[in-house]
Design an enzyme around this catalytic site. Structure first.
Site, mmCIF file in Angstrom:
data_model
loop_
_atom_site.group_PDB
_atom_site.id
_atom_site.type_symbol
_atom_site.label_atom_id
_atom_site.label_comp_id
_atom_site.label_asym_id
_atom_site.label_seq_id
_atom_site.Cartn_x
_atom_site.Cartn_y
_atom_site.Cartn_z
ATOM 1 N N VAL A 182 0.829 -1.209 0.224
ATOM 2 C CA VAL A 182 -0.012 0.058 -0.007
ATOM 3 C C VAL A 182 0.712 1.144 0.023
ATOM 4 C CG1 VAL A 182 -1.724 1.062 1.138
ATOM 5 C CG2 VAL A 182 -1.788 -1.136 1.185
ATOM 6 N N LYS A 242 -6.396 -1.442 9.949
ATOM 7 C CA LYS A 242 -7.678 -1.877 10.330
ATOM 8 C C LYS A 242 -7.575 -2.425 11.801
ATOM 9 C CE LYS A 242 -7.620 -5.581 8.487
ATOM 10 N NZ LYS A 242 -7.324 -5.746 7.225
ATOM 11 N N GLU A 299 -10.662 5.334 5.622
ATOM 12 C CA GLU A 299 -11.522 4.800 4.756
ATOM 13 C C GLU A 299 -10.589 3.495 3.985
ATOM 14 O OE1 GLU A 299 -14.320 3.555 3.065
ATOM 15 O OE2 GLU A 299 -15.047 5.581 2.828
ATOM 16 N N VAL A 341 -11.100 -0.200 5.738
ATOM 17 C CA VAL A 341 -12.263 -1.007 5.710
ATOM 18 C C VAL A 341 -12.447 -1.115 4.103
ATOM 19 C CG1 VAL A 341 -14.760 -1.340 6.409
ATOM 20 C CG2 VAL A 341 -13.171 0.182 7.744
ATOM 21 N N GLY A 358 -1.221 -16.600 -2.923
ATOM 22 C CA GLY A 358 -1.237 -15.356 -2.213
ATOM 23 C C GLY A 358 -2.260 -14.730 -1.633
ATOM 24 N N LYS A 371 -13.142 -5.129 10.641
ATOM 25 C CA LYS A 371 -14.011 -4.326 9.753
ATOM 26 C C LYS A 371 -15.497 -4.153 10.111
ATOM 27 C CE LYS A 371 -11.050 -5.772 5.741
ATOM 28 N NZ LYS A 371 -10.984 -6.945 4.799
ATOM 29 N N GLY A 403 -5.747 -5.216 -2.016
ATOM 30 C CA GLY A 403 -4.605 -4.771 -3.172
ATOM 31 C C GLY A 403 -4.143 -3.381 -3.004
#
Lengths: 324, 324
Positions: free
Chosen positions: A16, A104, A128, A131, A186, A204, A305
């Site tokens: 990320v 999270k 944002e 979640v 993965g 979440k 992702g």
């Protein structure tokens, strides 16, 4: 005089973090048009500075996260884990600096305390990206439905377990073999406990329940059962009944102001084939939000992702800067 | 000292107006908790004051919309049509008073000019309710995806025509008979031109394209074909090919800043059965948003209805008041 640039500190350069760094640089002109301010990546804090980070200017890499936080206008935490993430987020908030995080577990475990700290110091905490990645469910619950009353939220919010369940249901792969394949591809971590035991989904749904009803729900409140103890016999029975087993996270509210009771659960549910949640394929995430006036809203998209999560993180950054 | 109440002027008391009025009163405590301000329905402007308005305090009814606008803190326009709606919205904006509207044609035709007027007077113009009722697509495009780059939007955004097409495709009702049934059930207006010719869908996709790319697209730019001239033979051919005909509104952007070209279209398209848009049943609305980082997002919900549209209108009011 033009406004000074916004110095953005990035904590973490994993999947990320790398995507956020790349987009911050690549979309600098776009963000300047959208906010009136130039975004400047002030530095990227990592544990291992020796490791090459593709696409990130090496001069920006540092292992001194605290100094980086202290000279930032916005802190973006995408390192994961509780510590040192929590201490760094608190450090920023105490300085009155807004924090955007995709962490999270940090928010699920310490969100209310961190919000209180942000309020105390007149700044904000946004997540944002924590979640369901790019699916803007927090934004919908808190902003779009700001004039409505959410009554229930349910969803397939863990792509890894859904990938496993979908392999079993649609390809007839035996359950244990499906878990093994998901690991190889993965979709599951080396230690898949957080996914298989429903801990990821629980975090979440706790965050969503707090956003929807402003109540201090905790992870301990979640009626949780994962998919780890499901057997091939369970799947045979479900298929025989024309149903599909999904790991469903749900939260609902009973009663009204003063006597509200919020319940949260994560558990495998056998759903009719035409249920919107039954139609979540592979690692897709689907959320159903029920509101008093709006009726039933359905949101669907990638729940994980690097770039997908970065979309949410970057949206939070732009909104924080716009608010000034 | 507590903050003074927010005086809300409601222009129009049709299906949406009545729902907004009822919720403003019924949820007054909720909105006060959410915004810190008491919402006060200052008055409801209607053309025919003699007509009884269920659930609205008769003392609030007036036919003097201008005076009502002049003493409001927020103006909510749900009367529809271009005039006098436009003059009243302009009057409010010139006074620096924020306007919330659900008036699709007003925004499609005059949105950019009204935005300019709002900017000039330091106030805002909001219209989530003008596009697909409760489905928060404007909010997603403008807020949630504020850090991303939308590349395309497509959707089934007209529930009336979708109801007709669904009757033909799934029930085998002949096309003309389906149009008649939809009229009898209240899905089509007495003059169904706006729906059947794709004008309603065109207005929505124009508003969305502007929100996504900030370009001055107009209704004249829409490559538009409605469903009015479809024949039973078209439906037979589509079914024979395993497809479903839907009225699809779409907008897409090519090129980059400086050389951007936005195209907008509304037309019947034969879609594969498993296409997300093909799965829109009865009067449901479905939108697909493609973004560079987020990938494909899907939003689905009620695209019409008094309370559903009120949900969006009320959300805009709460956000306007929160911003102060």
């Amino acid at each position: 005089m033009t406004a000074p640039p916004v110095r953005i500190a990035l904590l973490g350069a994993g999947t990320v973090g790398a995507a956020v760094a790349r987009r911050l640089v690549g979309r600098a002109d776009l963000y300047e048009r959208r906010t009136g301010r130039r975004f400047e990546l002030a530095g990227v804090a990592v544990r291992d500075t020796a490791r090459p980070r593709e696409g990130i200017d090496p001069s920006l890499i540092t292992d001194d996260a605290e100094t980086l936080v202290d000279r930032a206008d916005v802190v973006v935490e995408v390192m994961g884990g509780i510590q040192p993430a929590r201490a760094l987020v608190e450090r920023a908030l105490r300085r009155g600096v807004p924090v955007v995080t995709a962490n999270k577990q940090l928010i699920a475990q310490h969100g209310p305390a961190l919000h209180a700290l942000a309020d105390e110091h007149g700044t904000s905490l946004e997540y944002e990206g924590a979640v369901v990645a790019a699916v803007p469910v927090l934004s919908v619950v808190r902003e779009a439905l700001a004039g409505d009353v959410v009554t229930a939220i349910s969803g397939v919010v863990n792509g890894s377990t859904n990938f496993v369940l979908d392999l079993v249901a649609r390809r007839g792969v035996p359950f244990e073999e499906a878990v093994r394949q998901a690991g190889e591809l993965g979709y599951l971590e080396a230690d898949p406990t957080e996914d298989l035991e429903g801990l990821d989904a629980a975090a979440k749904i706790v965050i969503l329940a707090r956003a929807a009803w402003g109540v201090p729900v905790t992870l301990e409140d979640v009626q949780r059962r994962g998919i780890a103890d499901l057997t091939d016999e369970d799947f045979r029975q479900a298929a025989g009944a024309g149903t599909v087993i999904k790991l469903v996270a749900s939260a609902w509210c009973r009663g009204s102001a003063g006597h509200r009771r919020v319940e949260v659960a994560v558990r495998p549910v056998a759903l009719p084939q035409d249920d919107p949640l039954a139609q979540a394929r592979e690692s897709a995430n689907v959320l159903i939000i029920e509101a008093e006036s709006a009726g039933t809203l359905r949101l669907q998209g990638a729940g994980a992702g690097g770039d997908e999560t970065a979309s949410a993180v970057l949206g939070d950054i732009v909104r924080v800067v716009r608010r000034g």
